[in-house]
Scaffold this active site. Structure first.
Site, PDB file in Angstrom:
ATOM      1  CE  LYS A 114      -4.277  -1.741   2.050  1.00 59.89           C
ATOM      2  NZ  LYS A 114      -5.232  -1.648   3.132  1.00 59.89           N
TER       3      LYS A 114
ATOM      4  CE  LYS B   9      -7.088  -9.149   1.451  1.00 58.81           C
ATOM      5  NZ  LYS B   9      -7.668  -8.757   2.734  1.00 58.81           N
TER       6      LYS B   9
ATOM      7  CE  LYS C 185     -14.051  -4.774   5.472  1.00 60.20           C
ATOM      8  NZ  LYS C 185     -12.950  -4.354   6.311  1.00 60.20           N
TER       9      LYS C 185
HETATM   10  P1  ATP Z   1      -9.016  -4.671   2.762  1.00 62.18           P
HETATM   11  O1  ATP Z   1      -9.657  -5.422   1.660  1.00 62.18           O
HETATM   12  O2  ATP Z   1      -9.266  -3.184   2.745  1.00 62.18           O
HETATM   13  O3  ATP Z   1      -7.591  -5.069   3.034  1.00 62.18           O
HETATM   14  P2  ATP Z   1      -9.899  -6.475   4.690  1.00 62.18           P
HETATM   15  O4  ATP Z   1     -11.273  -6.971   4.369  1.00 62.18           O
HETATM   16  O5  ATP Z   1      -8.742  -7.349   4.429  1.00 62.18           O
HETATM   17  O6  ATP Z   1      -9.796  -5.076   4.022  1.00 62.18           O
HETATM   18  P3  ATP Z   1     -10.428  -6.175   7.533  1.00 62.18           P
HETATM   19  O7  ATP Z   1     -11.818  -5.779   7.391  1.00 62.18           O
HETATM   20  O8  ATP Z   1      -9.732  -5.432   8.572  1.00 62.18           O
HETATM   21  O9  ATP Z   1      -9.648  -6.004   6.177  1.00 62.18           O
HETATM   22  O10 ATP Z   1     -10.332  -7.714   7.800  1.00 62.18           O
HETATM   23  C1  ATP Z   1     -11.059  -8.318   8.830  1.00 62.18           C
HETATM   24  C2  ATP Z   1     -10.703  -9.790   8.901  1.00 62.18           C
HETATM   25  O11 ATP Z   1     -11.087 -10.449   7.688  1.00 62.18           O
HETATM   26  C3  ATP Z   1      -9.197 -10.059   9.062  1.00 62.18           C
HETATM   27  O12 ATP Z   1      -9.043 -11.091  10.019  1.00 62.18           O
HETATM   28  C4  ATP Z   1      -8.766 -10.543   7.712  1.00 62.18           C
HETATM   29  O13 ATP Z   1      -7.668 -11.417   7.777  1.00 62.18           O
HETATM   30  C5  ATP Z   1     -10.006 -11.258   7.236  1.00 62.18           C
HETATM   31  N1  ATP Z   1     -10.061 -11.313   5.763  1.00 62.18           N
HETATM   32  C6  ATP Z   1     -10.082 -10.240   4.923  1.00 62.18           C
HETATM   33  N2  ATP Z   1     -10.154 -10.648   3.646  1.00 62.18           N
HETATM   34  C7  ATP Z   1     -10.185 -12.020   3.676  1.00 62.18           C
HETATM   35  C8  ATP Z   1     -10.252 -13.031   2.659  1.00 62.18           C
HETATM   36  N3  ATP Z   1     -10.317 -12.708   1.386  1.00 62.18           N
HETATM   37  N4  ATP Z   1     -10.265 -14.319   3.054  1.00 62.18           N
HETATM   38  C9  ATP Z   1     -10.200 -14.655   4.375  1.00 62.18           C
HETATM   39  N5  ATP Z   1     -10.135 -13.750   5.370  1.00 62.18           N
HETATM   40  C10 ATP Z   1     -10.124 -12.447   5.041  1.00 62.18           C
END
Ligand code: ATP
Ligand code: LTN
Length: 327
Positions: A109, A190, A193
């Site tokens: 990032k 991955k 969001k």
């Molecule tokens: P961004 O996409 O902005 O990085 P994020 O969804 O990864 O956001 P958080 O909302 O803080 O970030 O994540 C909350 C939890 O969801 C964390 O434990 C993260 O590891 C998990 N998580 C996020 N994306 C995934 C995914 N694609 N698969 C499994 N776990 C996930």
């Protein structure tokens, strides 16, 4: 019993990756757990203050709708326990710039850009402070966060070595299946969001029709075989992981069941399973969102409980590092 602590950022809509990797597991093992909407973590990139406020409320409501029960666990908003910022400062003097620069999330990032906020580099120290403030044993997260939990372990171990045994050294727990759910349109990335791939991201609040459409248009491969092989068949493997979690059926059983069914039938089953998996949350969300005063009451109780644990830890930490007591 091992204490669980975990957090989620109020940036963008919660997706099925968050649910499978983290939130669904919090709900399943919630007794005495501590779960947090990490609003301070949402400030590292440029953002709109009004959005941060509304997204914090929305996400906290969604966590309740997902099944977190304030009678059984502690749910609170990170900034409501402000000593986390004090612990972050103290840990900033233990963590090194080198180890922070090596974090994958920072490299993706912000590395090499002089204008990114110092908060982006420091993000994992704030996360370490979250975890260590609550004497956490286990941190249920998706795979992308395990590196940050490793850093937390290193910092806690170094702190204890330097100042005497003060902090509990935690460990990450990731789910056996679904630790990294992939984007349906780009199954090597991955699911995230960031709204770059709306068609590849299934939101927890998506209507059944939208879920079905997204699953039906998921990228697979030119083969017809339903088989779990992340390297050769990333799209199919991702759908198998989702179907396995949504139905509670082991992946090998699903491989047998759908071996010769063709992708059309298989995708139909995945879509139906996800619709049912997410339905209760979507239905409860609508009810809970109608009563914001109730949410505020729950969050106040959560903050008071979290504060009690945090202040005991901070007393130990302040003494250990040599800060003068006020009384
Ligand atoms: P961004 O996409 O902005 O990085 P994020 O969804 O990864 O956001 P958080 O909302 O803080 O970030 O994540 C909350 C939890 O969801 C964390 O434990 C993260 O590891 C998990 N998580 C996020 N994306 C995934 C995914 N694609 N698969 C499994 N776990 C996930
Ligand atoms: N950094 C995490 C969110 C997060 C967290 C935490 C997770 C902040 N504090 C403490 C577990 C424990 C993320 O980006 N998903």
């Amino acid at each position: 019993m091992a204490r669980q602590f975990s957090g989620i950022k109020p940036t963008g809509e919660m997706h099925v990756g968050n649910y499978v990797g983290a939130v669904g597991r919090w709900v399943d093992q919630q007794d005495d757990g501590i779960f947090c909407v990490v609003d301070l973590h949402a400030m590292t990139m440029p953002y709109d203050p009004a959005d941060l406020r509304s997204e914090t409320v929305r996400l906290a409501t969604l966590l309740l709708a997902s099944g977190l029960d304030p009678q059984r666990c502690t749910l609170f908003v990170q900034s409501h326990v402000p000593v986390v910022a004090e612990l972050t400062w103290i840990l900033n003097c233990v963590a090194t710039v080198g180890e922070l620069r090596r974090m994958t999330q920072f490299k993706e990032k912000g590395d090499g850009q002089e204008s990114v906020s110092a908060g982006l580099l420091d993000y994992p120290v704030l996360m370490a402070a979250d975890i260590l403030l609550y004497d956490t044993d286990e941190v249920p997260v998706g795979e992308d966060q395990t590196q940050h939990v490793e850093l937390t372990r290193d910092v806690a171990t170094r702190f204890n070595h330097r100042f005497g045994d003060t902090l509990v050294v935690p460990k990450a727990t990731v789910p056996p299946v679904g630790a990294r759910i992939k984007d349906l349109q780009n199954p090597t990335a991955k699911m995230s969001k960031s709204l770059e791939s709306p068609q590849g991201t299934i939101l927890v609040l998506d209507e059944p029709k939208a879920i079905t459409k997204k699953v039906k248009s998921a990228v697979t491969d030119s083969d017809t075989e339903v088989r779990y092989d992340v390297e050769a068949k990333p799209g199919v493997s991702n759908l198998l992981a989702l179907l396995s979690v949504a139905t509670g059926t082991p992946v090998p059983d699903l491989e047998t069941e759908y071996a010769t069914s063709g992708y059309g039938t298989f995708k139909g089953a995945v879509a139906d399973a996800l619709v049912e998996y997410l339905r209760p949350t979507r239905e409860r969300y609508a009810e809970l969102a109608a009563d914001p005063a109730e949410l505020a009451r729950f969050l106040a109780v959560g903050a008071a409980r979290a504060e009690a644990i945090a202040s005991a830890t901070m007393d130990r930490v302040r003494t250990a590092v040599g800060l003068l007591a006020t009384r």
